[in-house]
Design an enzyme around this catalytic site. Structure first.
Site, short mmCIF file in Angstrom:
data_model
loop_
_atom_site.label_atom_id
_atom_site.label_comp_id
_atom_site.label_asym_id
_atom_site.label_seq_id
_atom_site.Cartn_x
_atom_site.Cartn_y
_atom_site.Cartn_z
N ASP A 38 0.82 -1.21 0.00
CA ASP A 38 0.00 0.00 0.00
C ASP A 38 0.86 1.27 0.00
OD1 ASP A 38 -2.37 1.35 0.00
OD2 ASP A 38 -2.92 0.86 2.06
N HIS A 55 2.57 3.75 -8.83
CA HIS A 55 2.40 2.31 -9.11
C HIS A 55 3.64 1.76 -9.80
CE1 HIS A 55 -1.61 2.57 -7.68
NE2 HIS A 55 -2.12 3.18 -8.73
N LEU A 149 11.87 -19.99 -4.48
CA LEU A 149 10.78 -19.17 -3.95
C LEU A 149 9.55 -19.19 -4.85
CD1 LEU A 149 9.90 -16.79 -1.92
CD2 LEU A 149 10.68 -15.26 -3.72
C1 V0D Z 1 0.81 -1.68 -8.46
C2 V0D Z 1 2.53 -2.17 -5.97
C3 V0D Z 1 3.82 -6.28 -10.13
C4 V0D Z 1 1.04 -2.39 -6.00
C5 V0D Z 1 3.29 -3.00 -6.94
C6 V0D Z 1 -2.30 -5.81 -12.01
C7 V0D Z 1 0.26 -1.69 -7.08
C8 V0D Z 1 3.09 -2.56 -8.35
C9 V0D Z 1 2.72 -6.92 -10.68
C10 V0D Z 1 2.67 -8.25 -11.25
C11 V0D Z 1 1.32 -3.90 -9.51
C12 V0D Z 1 1.51 -8.99 -11.24
C13 V0D Z 1 1.48 -10.27 -11.77
C14 V0D Z 1 2.62 -10.80 -12.30
C15 V0D Z 1 3.79 -10.09 -12.35
C16 V0D Z 1 3.82 -8.81 -11.82
C17 V0D Z 1 1.65 -6.02 -10.49
C18 V0D Z 1 -0.47 -5.14 -10.50
C19 V0D Z 1 -0.01 -4.02 -9.85
C20 V0D Z 1 -1.93 -5.21 -10.79
F1 V0D Z 1 2.61 -12.06 -12.81
N1 V0D Z 1 3.47 -5.10 -9.65
N2 V0D Z 1 2.15 -4.93 -9.85
N3 V0D Z 1 0.37 -6.15 -10.82
N4 V0D Z 1 1.74 -2.76 -8.84
#
Ligand code: V0D
Length: 263
Positions: A38, A55, A149
């Site tokens: 968050d 983000h 992991l």
């Molecule tokens: C945005 C902080 C990696 C939270 C981290 C679709 C909010 C960065 C992924 C990710 C997001 C998801 C699946 C995967 C590989 C990477 C990601 C989302 C948001 C929402 F297989 N960061 N991340 N996915 N944020």
């Protein structure tokens, strides 16, 4: 004088991050860490940047935290990337978020494969855009044979809906005569959740100062230690993760009764 310095140093708390990592390894490392990442929007706001910049910065934090968990011998790292409640955000923000898995994997998948990481995903796949889902599924397939992991992304995940789905599938088994209602217990129930193949988290971390679960792994977190920090996710560093693990290691865990876990 030099000798005295050495003696003084050796009796103090370990000071460098590397010392603290080595010290940590003498105690119980949590098998499963879950993180609510968050504070990305707030990180951007503070810098008068658009939320999507936060983000993007938050995405970059995932890499070192994954690497450190792998180094420590953590078995599962579950990251709350997108909740079922996040769809009400502005359309452009949601569209941007749904591109992050592709960008993350485009940049880091080769390294994750190199480090023997296994990518998994939990959540309702039905509403995730096809381009996002295919990038994730490709990473899941390409790392399925890795046994390091497990990096488990919660994407379009909501815990109550996960529980309702489990209840329905149990009811289905009862209706078909494969199961009697009386047999249902913790173990059987757990096996019907999206985490059926994983152990429950030992440690939950939530960044950015909010002290709530927000519909995240309600069943699985029953016995976890909770670590809340004001640090915003894009600022969350290796030192912060070590701090959380040190706190986890200092707490004696009691499973609500006489049975206690050894350090
Ligand atoms: C945005 C902080 C990696 C939270 C981290 C679709 C909010 C960065 C992924 C990710 C997001 C998801 C699946 C995967 C590989 C990477 C990601 C989302 C948001 C929402 F297989 N960061 N991340 N996915 N944020």
């Amino acid at each position: 004088m030099l000798d005295k310095m050495k003696i003084w140093k050796s009796t103090k708390e370990p000071d460098t991050l590397d010392d603290r990592i080595r010290e940590c390894l003498n105690y119980k490392i949590p098998n499963h860490i879950a993180i609510i990442m968050d504070g990305n929007g707030r990180w951007a706001n503070k810098r008068a940047m658009p939320r999507i910049a936060g983000h993007h910065e938050g995405m970059k934090t995932v890499r070192p935290i994954t690497r450190l968990c792998n180094r420590l011998g953590v078995k599962v790292l579950t990251l709350y990337a997108f909740s079922t409640e996040n769809w009400i955000r502005p359309k452009l923000e949601v569209e941007y978020l749904m591109k992050l898995p592709e960008e993350f994997l485009g940049t880091f998948l080769p390294e994750l494969i190199e480090e023997n990481v296994q990518v998994q995903m939990m959540g309702d796949r039905s509403q995730i855009p096809a381009h996002t889902l295919s990038a994730v599924e490709k990473a899941v397939q390409e790392t399925a044979h890795n046994d390091g992991l497990i990096l488990n992304f919660a994407l379009n995940y909501g815990s109550r809906s996960e529980i309702i789905t489990a209840v329905k599938s149990l009811a289905d088994e009862v209706e078909k005569g494969n199961l009697s209602a009386n047999e249902i217990n913790d173990t059987i129930f757990s096996s019907h959740l999206m985490t059926g193949h994983l152990e429950d988290p030992d440690l939950l971390i939530r960044t950015s100062g909010e002290i709530r679960l927000s519909n995240f792994m309600l069943w699985q977190l029953a016995y976890a230690e909770f670590w809340f920090t004001d640090v915003l996710w894009p600022d969350f560093s290796d030192a912060h993760l070590i701090e959380a693990i040190e706190a986890y290691q200092k707490r004696s865990r009691r499973f609500g009764g006489l049975q206690s876990e050894e350090t």
